[in-house]
Design an enzyme around this catalytic site. Structure first.
Site, PDB file in Angstrom:
ATOM      1  N   GLY A  47      31.617 -22.740 -23.786  1.00 55.27           N
ATOM      2  CA  GLY A  47      32.560 -21.630 -23.720  1.00 55.27           C
ATOM      3  C   GLY A  47      32.148 -20.363 -24.436  1.00 55.27           C
ATOM      4  O   GLY A  47      32.891 -19.380 -24.417  1.00 55.27           O
ATOM      5  N   TYR A  59      27.767 -18.900 -13.124  1.00 55.18           N
ATOM      6  CA  TYR A  59      28.898 -18.942 -12.201  1.00 55.18           C
ATOM      7  C   TYR A  59      28.725 -17.923 -11.072  1.00 55.18           C
ATOM      8  O   TYR A  59      29.681 -17.342 -10.594  1.00 55.18           O
ATOM      9  CB  TYR A  59      30.228 -18.754 -12.959  1.00 55.18           C
ATOM     10  CG  TYR A  59      30.362 -19.776 -14.070  1.00 55.18           C
ATOM     11  CD1 TYR A  59      30.596 -21.114 -13.756  1.00 55.18           C
ATOM     12  CD2 TYR A  59      30.161 -19.439 -15.406  1.00 55.18           C
ATOM     13  CE1 TYR A  59      30.652 -22.072 -14.755  1.00 55.18           C
ATOM     14  CE2 TYR A  59      30.221 -20.392 -16.411  1.00 55.18           C
ATOM     15  CZ  TYR A  59      30.470 -21.703 -16.074  1.00 55.18           C
ATOM     16  OH  TYR A  59      30.525 -22.650 -17.066  1.00 55.18           O
ATOM     17  N   GLY A 118      27.040 -23.044 -21.376  1.00 53.69           N
ATOM     18  CA  GLY A 118      26.513 -22.767 -20.042  1.00 53.69           C
ATOM     19  C   GLY A 118      26.263 -21.276 -19.917  1.00 53.69           C
ATOM     20  O   GLY A 118      25.147 -20.779 -20.030  1.00 53.69           O
ATOM     21  N   ARG A 119      27.363 -20.535 -19.747  1.00 50.23           N
ATOM     22  CA  ARG A 119      27.312 -19.091 -19.558  1.00 50.23           C
ATOM     23  C   ARG A 119      26.439 -18.386 -20.599  1.00 50.23           C
ATOM     24  O   ARG A 119      25.660 -17.494 -20.263  1.00 50.23           O
ATOM     25  CB  ARG A 119      28.737 -18.542 -19.647  1.00 50.23           C
ATOM     26  CG  ARG A 119      28.873 -17.073 -19.329  1.00 50.23           C
ATOM     27  CD  ARG A 119      30.255 -16.547 -19.755  1.00 50.23           C
ATOM     28  NE  ARG A 119      31.338 -17.408 -19.354  1.00 50.23           N
ATOM     29  CZ  ARG A 119      32.005 -17.294 -18.203  1.00 50.23           C
ATOM     30  NH1 ARG A 119      31.720 -16.320 -17.385  1.00 50.23           N
ATOM     31  NH2 ARG A 119      32.973 -18.129 -17.896  1.00 50.23           N
ATOM     32  N   ARG A 123      33.180 -14.044  -8.855  1.00 47.65           N
ATOM     33  CA  ARG A 123      33.833 -13.754 -10.141  1.00 47.65           C
ATOM     34  C   ARG A 123      34.743 -12.518 -10.104  1.00 47.65           C
ATOM     35  O   ARG A 123      35.849 -12.559 -10.648  1.00 47.65           O
ATOM     36  CB  ARG A 123      32.793 -13.635 -11.259  1.00 47.65           C
ATOM     37  CG  ARG A 123      32.221 -15.009 -11.679  1.00 47.65           C
ATOM     38  CD  ARG A 123      31.250 -14.920 -12.844  1.00 47.65           C
ATOM     39  NE  ARG A 123      31.554 -13.848 -13.763  1.00 47.65           N
ATOM     40  CZ  ARG A 123      32.517 -13.877 -14.694  1.00 47.65           C
ATOM     41  NH1 ARG A 123      33.236 -14.968 -14.850  1.00 47.65           N
ATOM     42  NH2 ARG A 123      32.727 -12.829 -15.446  1.00 47.65           N
ATOM     43  N   TYR A 133      38.344 -13.859 -10.933  1.00 48.49           N
ATOM     44  CA  TYR A 133      38.739 -13.658 -12.342  1.00 48.49           C
ATOM     45  C   TYR A 133      38.936 -12.183 -12.680  1.00 48.49           C
ATOM     46  O   TYR A 133      39.056 -11.832 -13.846  1.00 48.49           O
ATOM     47  CB  TYR A 133      37.651 -14.189 -13.279  1.00 48.49           C
ATOM     48  CG  TYR A 133      37.221 -15.614 -13.054  1.00 48.49           C
ATOM     49  CD1 TYR A 133      38.116 -16.675 -13.230  1.00 48.49           C
ATOM     50  CD2 TYR A 133      35.912 -15.907 -12.693  1.00 48.49           C
ATOM     51  CE1 TYR A 133      37.705 -17.991 -13.055  1.00 48.49           C
ATOM     52  CE2 TYR A 133      35.493 -17.224 -12.519  1.00 48.49           C
ATOM     53  CZ  TYR A 133      36.394 -18.253 -12.703  1.00 48.49           C
ATOM     54  OH  TYR A 133      35.972 -19.538 -12.539  1.00 48.49           O
ATOM     55  N   CYS A 168      35.698 -10.209   5.678  1.00 49.68           N
ATOM     56  CA  CYS A 168      36.959  -9.709   6.206  1.00 49.68           C
ATOM     57  C   CYS A 168      38.101 -10.117   5.310  1.00 49.68           C
ATOM     58  O   CYS A 168      38.874 -11.014   5.626  1.00 49.68           O
ATOM     59  CB  CYS A 168      37.189 -10.252   7.606  1.00 49.68           C
ATOM     60  SG  CYS A 168      35.802  -9.887   8.660  1.00 49.68           S
ATOM     61  N   GLU A 169      38.200  -9.481   4.176  1.00 49.65           N
ATOM     62  CA  GLU A 169      39.209  -9.824   3.184  1.00 49.65           C
ATOM     63  C   GLU A 169      39.206  -8.709   2.143  1.00 49.65           C
ATOM     64  O   GLU A 169      38.140  -8.333   1.659  1.00 49.65           O
ATOM     65  CB  GLU A 169      38.813 -11.158   2.555  1.00 49.65           C
ATOM     66  CG  GLU A 169      39.780 -11.671   1.573  1.00 49.65           C
ATOM     67  CD  GLU A 169      39.945 -13.207   1.667  1.00 49.65           C
ATOM     68  OE1 GLU A 169      40.651 -13.709   0.821  1.00 49.65           O
ATOM     69  OE2 GLU A 169      39.390 -13.854   2.558  1.00 49.65           O
TER      70      GLU A 169
END
Ligand SMILES: *Cc1c(COP(=O)(O)O)cnc(C)c1O
Length: 415
Positions: A233, A367, A269-270, A306, A310, A338-339
């Protein structure tokens, strides 16, 4: 020619885009090495072990690089177990975490001989028992320490009432059951309170709870615990926001070791890969509409989710300006999907760039690819590792035929 990004000269990024096409993820091996040694340097003298969280970036070349630096792996699925094996990480260096391990995954982990399975619920003990046969396995308990973190709600995992971990008051009973079991060895107590945490006090608070429960268990006669797992984290700085202070964090780890006498497991990780990667995308169009300035690129939310998921903000840089670059302005960088949620950046400053230009979304090493999908039937991006003056494609762009592998329009009907 724009400035280099990620420590990689712009000329190399241009060559990568020509060799691998776009969109393409680029990871800088030296940047990963730097992050790894910054962390181990801060922890010098504290008995610890780093288990890299594979889900942040699971490319085999990245796994091999981190294993070469001394990292083990923290996995959350049977697929990640296979990946670590492919990358040459011995099963004994693998910690298996996760809230929903299925029987097949548990059996594979036991058969492979993973170093540790972190149990997240009493019912998981039954599931492990049912796949054990004559094998035995080392287990840990992931505690829910009831720590809240100031991170995005989707990346909080250590607060009360979340699906993760065993509530503190239930740990003694679970530990008692594990200790009495002939083929389960309770060797670790741990937590993972969330992701992108900048405040070391979250770890301190959680470490206090872990220390408390460990001494309670010891008073209860449990003498098998060999390590304490602080989870991952550690937060990074994407656009200038504060990152975790390694000095303060290392103090928490040191104190946790001193108070428990245990080696500390870490699952970052990140922190190790996030800032070491970028996503290269080509500018397809520039568009003005409704008072907004759009840069339409060939990477979309399927490649990098992301921002949409987020509301993450990332630095953008221009590697090649393209033809007739328009002056620097506030732009929305959007993809072809298309969004309306398909954006990589909203209202962000971008250096002059025109059609055919090459942009880099920075801080996309974690990620990024690992959360990408084939939505809109878009093959997933290529991945490239840069090592000093060299680069190599570490994942080919997904061939289009793979998009419908296993599908059929003429099923064998079952009635
Ligand atoms: C996702 C995860 C991590 C890594 O989180 P980062 O924020 O990338 O450091 C570590 N441990 C567990 C159990 C996880 O689920």
């Amino acid at each position: 020619m724009g400035q280099g990004v990620l420590g990689v000269p712009a000329a190399i990024l241009s060559r990568i885009a020509r060799a691998a096409g776009t969109p393409t993820y680029v990871y800088d091996a030296d940047a990963i090495r730097d992050r790894y040694s910054a962390l181990t340097g801060a922890l010098a003298g504290v008995p610890h072990r780093i288990h890299y969280s594979v889900k942040a970036n699971s490319n085999l070349a990245v796994l091999k690089l981190l294993h070469g630096l001394g990292a083990g792996a923290d996995i959350v699925s049977g697929g990640e177990l296979r990946r670590t094996a492919e990358a040459g990480i011995p099963p004994g260096d693998v910690v298996f975490s996760g809230v929903g391990k299925n029987p097949l995954e548990l059996r594979a982990a036991v058969l492979a001989g993973v170093g540790l399975i972190n149990i997240e619920d009493e019912s998981e003990v039954d599931a492990i028992e049912s796949v054990l046969d004559d094998a035995s396995v080392a287990v840990g308990v992931r505690v829910n320490p009831d720590v809240t973190t100031e991170t995005h709600p989707y990346t909080q995992t250590g607060a009360r009432g979340m699906k993760f971990g065993v509530p503190l008051d239930r740990v003694p009973a679970l530990a008692g059951r594990l200790v009495a079991h002939p083929r389960l060895r309770l060797v670790s107590i741990g937590m993972h309170v969330g992701s992108q945490i900048a405040d070391a006090r979250c770890y301190a608070e959680g470490a206090d709870k872990l220390t408390g429960i460990i001494s309670f268990l010891r008073d209860d006669g449990v003498d098998t615990i060999r390590s304490v797992d602080l989870g991952g984290g550690l937060g990074v700085s994407y656009t200038g926001e504060p990152a975790i202070d390694l000095g303060l964090y290392a103090e928490v780890v040191r104190r946790l070791h001193e108070r428990t006498g245990l080696a500390v497991l870490l699952e970052p990780g990140r922190f190790l890969v996030g800032e070491a990667g970028g996503l290269l995308a080509r500018v397809l169009y520039r568009k003005h509409s409704g008072g907004r300035d759009f840069v339409i690129v060939d990477a979309g939310m399927n490649d990098f989710v992301r921002p949409a998921l987020y509301q993450a903000r990332h630095r953008l840089s221009v590697v090649e300006p393209g033809s007739h670059p328009l002056p620097a302005v506030r732009v929305d960088v959007v993809g072809p999907i298309c969004e309306s949620g398909d954006f990589l950046a909203l209202d962000q400053d971008l250096a002059p760039v025109g059609v055919g230009g090459l942009v880099c979304i920075e801080g996309a090493g974690a990620y990024g690819f690992s959360m990408s999908s084939t939505y809109n039937s878009r093959p997933r991006a290529a991945e490239v590792l840069v090592d000093g003056p060299r680069f190599g494609i570490v994942r080919e762009r997904e061939p289009m035929e793979l998009l419908w592998i296993g599908e059929t329009a003429e099923p064998q009907w079952i009635d």
